[in-house]
Design an enzyme around this catalytic site. Structure first.
Site, mmCIF file in Angstrom:
data_model
loop_
_atom_site.group_PDB
_atom_site.id
_atom_site.type_symbol
_atom_site.label_atom_id
_atom_site.label_comp_id
_atom_site.label_asym_id
_atom_site.label_seq_id
_atom_site.Cartn_x
_atom_site.Cartn_y
_atom_site.Cartn_z
ATOM 1 N N TYR A 115 -22.057 -34.872 40.172
ATOM 2 C CA TYR A 115 -21.159 -33.900 39.922
ATOM 3 C C TYR A 115 -21.163 -32.834 41.069
ATOM 4 O O TYR A 115 -20.810 -31.650 40.631
ATOM 5 C CB TYR A 115 -21.495 -33.272 38.715
ATOM 6 C CG TYR A 115 -20.914 -34.112 37.341
ATOM 7 C CD1 TYR A 115 -21.572 -35.536 36.914
ATOM 8 C CD2 TYR A 115 -20.138 -33.664 36.462
ATOM 9 C CE1 TYR A 115 -21.355 -36.153 36.106
ATOM 10 C CE2 TYR A 115 -19.664 -34.525 35.197
ATOM 11 C CZ TYR A 115 -20.428 -35.516 35.171
ATOM 12 O OH TYR A 115 -20.020 -36.202 34.184
ATOM 13 N N LYS A 160 -32.585 -44.110 38.255
ATOM 14 C CA LYS A 160 -32.189 -45.543 38.545
ATOM 15 C C LYS A 160 -32.861 -45.609 40.066
ATOM 16 O O LYS A 160 -32.140 -45.802 41.328
ATOM 17 C CB LYS A 160 -30.666 -45.804 38.974
ATOM 18 C CG LYS A 160 -30.240 -47.086 39.168
ATOM 19 C CD LYS A 160 -30.204 -48.076 37.897
ATOM 20 C CE LYS A 160 -29.600 -49.416 38.125
ATOM 21 N NZ LYS A 160 -29.779 -50.255 37.043
ATOM 22 N N ASP A 191 -30.654 -47.755 32.638
ATOM 23 C CA ASP A 191 -29.753 -48.904 31.902
ATOM 24 C C ASP A 191 -30.673 -49.341 30.632
ATOM 25 O O ASP A 191 -30.143 -49.401 29.645
ATOM 26 C CB ASP A 191 -29.222 -49.962 32.763
ATOM 27 C CG ASP A 191 -30.315 -50.510 33.727
ATOM 28 O OD1 ASP A 191 -31.522 -49.843 33.920
ATOM 29 O OD2 ASP A 191 -30.028 -51.322 34.482
ATOM 30 N N ASP A 215 -24.970 -37.342 30.670
ATOM 31 C CA ASP A 215 -23.699 -37.477 30.083
ATOM 32 C C ASP A 215 -23.455 -38.607 29.302
ATOM 33 O O ASP A 215 -23.189 -38.672 27.986
ATOM 34 C CB ASP A 215 -22.522 -37.410 31.123
ATOM 35 C CG ASP A 215 -21.323 -37.339 30.821
ATOM 36 O OD1 ASP A 215 -21.002 -36.628 29.599
ATOM 37 O OD2 ASP A 215 -20.310 -38.033 31.182
ATOM 38 N N ASP A 219 -23.834 -39.641 24.506
ATOM 39 C CA ASP A 219 -22.835 -40.041 24.113
ATOM 40 C C ASP A 219 -23.288 -41.522 23.328
ATOM 41 O O ASP A 219 -23.233 -41.637 22.059
ATOM 42 C CB ASP A 219 -21.473 -40.601 24.816
ATOM 43 C CG ASP A 219 -20.506 -39.577 25.048
ATOM 44 O OD1 ASP A 219 -20.866 -38.235 24.755
ATOM 45 O OD2 ASP A 219 -19.344 -39.599 25.047
HETATM 46 C C1 IPM Z 1 -19.515 -33.616 28.588
HETATM 47 C C2 IPM Z 1 -18.099 -34.189 29.190
HETATM 48 C C3 IPM Z 1 -17.866 -33.391 30.526
HETATM 49 C C4 IPM Z 1 -18.835 -33.919 31.506
HETATM 50 C C5 IPM Z 1 -16.402 -33.755 31.374
HETATM 51 C C6 IPM Z 1 -15.519 -33.405 30.093
HETATM 52 C C7 IPM Z 1 -16.292 -32.880 32.539
HETATM 53 O O1 IPM Z 1 -17.944 -35.326 29.278
HETATM 54 O O2 IPM Z 1 -19.589 -32.344 28.569
HETATM 55 O O3 IPM Z 1 -20.442 -34.395 28.190
HETATM 56 O O4 IPM Z 1 -18.968 -35.035 32.073
HETATM 57 O O5 IPM Z 1 -19.935 -33.286 31.639
HETATM 58 MN MN MN Z 2 -19.596 -36.325 27.962
#
Ligand code: IPM
Ligand code: MN
Ligand code: NAD
Length: 322
Positions: A115, A160, A191, A215, A219
């Site tokens: 990023y 990684k 991974d 990130d 999730d």
């Molecule tokens: C998060 C989101 C953000 C990220 C995006 C929307 C820029 O996915 O906060 O997890 O990638 O950090």
């Molecule tokens: Mn995210």
């Protein structure tokens, strides 16, 4: 006077943040809340999703409660949340995933890595520079070590390094700091780690990793507790702090009063903890637990309660415990 900036953002941010704000207001009637209207909606109206004066306003708050913003995949659109994280130098993104028999804290580096924002698109090639700095790595691993010391004392480094030189660099700095601090550590390729977290969540305490891996991992790990509607986060820097659900603006369910407000409520609990009200944070967490135990759930958890109805039940539970 404690001042909280409220950024609803876009999509379900407009639904889950009012619920979380209400809970904060019940616990702290003395808090002053002020809205900051950044996001894609603002861009549609004015052509600018977030102005310098919005950033300046956010900096005046004791903490920011943030919903989610829509980031359209357009060539020149800059994600508002990424801009804020960088502008406020919120380098530590803490994403707790806690369930029965496990308690994991994902510590995601939040300002560099993939990023970096250093990108180029040519006619036949596009590149993004993955930047890992000594200072950036040092401060995130120090934050992770401090957390590990307050928790079970175990650090896992996700990387990684078998492929990326920038991750050899990241891993080696993390290991050196863990050894210096006397914290027990291990490291794993990201991974394999992503699968192992799902298979053996009890084996983990604090996981430190680079920006994009954190990130994705957060999730993925949300699966352990019922999905994205449940995972909160804290974005912490040396001067500022912002609290937001891990999920996004969820346009597929927006405006229907069906979004789960738990991630937003838990983010509010993290905000309280950060401002020193540990008791309030615990009260809010247990009110959420009490409502879930009573069988009230939103649709993502198999229930039929709406966002507002779930929120009202949490407010009632808070009242009972007052
Ligand atoms: C998060 C989101 C953000 C990220 C995006 C929307 C820029 O996915 O906060 O997890 O990638 O950090
Ligand atoms: Mn995210
Ligand atoms: P998302 O997290 O918004 O949604 C993914 C899936 O999870 C969807 O099916 C959604 O309905 C579900 N979901 C998410 N939150 C939920 C909740 N509280 N209750 C019930 N279900 C929920 O991710 P996406 O669809 O990939 O992204 C949508 C937009 O949000 C994109 O523009 C993306 O860039 C943005 N986004 C913003 C942030 C942020 O502002 N921090 C974070 C992630 C994504």
């Amino acid at each position: 006077m404690t001042r909280i900036a409220i950024v609803e953002g876009d999509g379900i941010g407009h639904e889950v943040i009012p619920v979380a704000q209400k809970a904060l207001a019940v616990l702290h009637p003395e808090y002053e809340f002020f809205p900051v209207g950044v996001g894609y909606g603002r861009w549609e109206q004015t052509g600018c999703p977030c102005a310098d004066r919005d950033i300046a306003e956010l900096k005046t708050a004791d903490a920011v409660l943030f919903g989610a913003v829509t980031t359209p995949p357009m060539k020149d659109y800059q994600s508002v949340v990424l801009r804020i994280r960088k502008a406020l130098d919120l380098y530590a993104n803490l994403r707790p995933v806690k369930g029965e028999g496990f308690d994991i804290m994902i510590v995601r580096e939040n300002t560099e890595g993939l990023y970096s924002g250093i990108e180029e698109t040519g006619p036949d090639r596009a590149t993004t520079l993955r930047v890992v700095t000594r200072t950036g790595t040092w401060r995130i691993v120090r934050a992770a070590i401090r957390l590990a010391q307050q928790r079970q004392g175990k650090l896992t480094i996700g990387h990684k390094a078998n492929v990326l030189k920038s991750d050899v660099f990241f891993r080696d700095i993390c290991i050196a700091e863990a050894e210096k601090a006397g914290v027990s550590y291990s490291d794993k390729f990201i991974d394999a780690l992503s699968l192992d977290v799902l298979q053996h969540p009890q084996a983990y305490d604090v996981i430190v990793t680079t920006n994009i891996f954190g990130d994705i991992l957060s999730d993925v790990a949300s699966y352990l507790i019922g999905g994205l509607g449940l995972v909160p986060s804290a974005n912490i820097g040396d001067r500022y702090a912002l609290f937001e659900p891990v999920h996004g603006s969820a346009l597929d369910i927006a405006g229907k009063n069906i979004a789960n407000p738990i991630a937003a409520l838990r983010s509010a609990a993290m905000l309280l903890d950060h401002l020193g009200d540990t008791k309030g944070a615990v009260r809010l967490e247990s009110a959420i637990g009490q409502v879930l135990a009573s069988g009230i759930r939103t649709r993502d958890l198999g229930g039929s309660a709406g966002t507002r109805e779930f929120g009202d039940a949490v407010i009632r539970a808070l009242g009972q415990r007052a």
